[in-house]
Design an enzyme around this catalytic site. Structure first.
Site, PDB file in Angstrom:
ATOM      1  CD  GLU A 159      -0.834  -6.080   5.271  1.00 20.40           C
ATOM      2  OE1 GLU A 159      -1.027  -4.896   5.626  1.00 20.40           O
ATOM      3  OE2 GLU A 159      -0.652  -6.397   4.075  1.00 20.40           O
ATOM      4  CB  CYS A 203      -0.990  -0.033   1.163  1.00 21.76           C
ATOM      5  SG  CYS A 203      -2.328   1.171   0.991  1.00 21.76           S
ATOM      6  CG  HIS A 250      -3.348  -3.580   3.195  1.00 18.15           C
ATOM      7  ND1 HIS A 250      -2.382  -3.141   4.064  1.00 18.15           N
ATOM      8  CD2 HIS A 250      -3.893  -2.478   2.627  1.00 18.15           C
ATOM      9  CE1 HIS A 250      -2.349  -1.821   4.038  1.00 18.15           C
ATOM     10  NE2 HIS A 250      -3.248  -1.386   3.169  1.00 18.15           N
TER      11      HIS A 250
END
Length: 153
Positions: free
Chosen positions: A121, A20, A119
């Protein structure tokens, strides 16, 4: 501080994964620019802002990221209001939204420098998203092995 460590990683050819804002930072550090507000790109369809993978992106299947993900299309999440405008010269766009917004970049002459606008994660349950981190770790480990061998010689 981030720019300092990013520059050190470039200089030492360390693996870098921008996520990001990290992708945006890589682009700016290398000479690119950003759209400050991407809301205007979503005239006919609403802008997706979700931790869930609800945004569709098209990936260059021949890119490093495309090979890591083994996909040409991918659903990703979106938590950003800025995006790459002018691409920094050494970078290559490897994924876009269907409206043209850059979603991933690579630095082809670097051992591992990938930036994704989404994202991964936040999506550990999705195998393809985990593959990004596995590739980063594998590259870092192989670099450590090479560095350790050089130090012993």
């Amino acid at each position: 501080m981030e720019l300092y460590y990013l520059e050190r990683a470039f200089d030492k050819q360390l693996p870098v994964l921008g996520i990001c804002r990290g992708t945006q930072l890589i682009n700016v550090k290398l000479g690119g620019s950003l759209y400050q507000d991407i809301g205007g790109f979503y005239g006919e369809i609403p802008q997706v802002y979700s931790i869930l993978p609800k945004k569709k992106v098209k990936i260059d299947a021949e890119s490093r990221l495309g090979k890591i993900l083994n996909a040409a299309d991918l659903s990703v999440n979106a938590l950003h209001n800025q995006a790459i405008s002018d691409l920094a010269d050494p970078l290559k766009v490897v994924a876009r939204e269907y409206n043209g917004i850059v979603q991933a970049v690579e630095f082809p002459k670097h051992p591992f420098l990938i930036g994704v606008q989404w994202h991964p994660e936040y999506m550990p349950q999705i195998k393809r998203q985990r593959q990004i981190f596995k590739a980063l770790v594998q590259t870092a480990r192989s670099g450590m092995s090479e560095n350790q061998q050089s130090e012993q010689n």
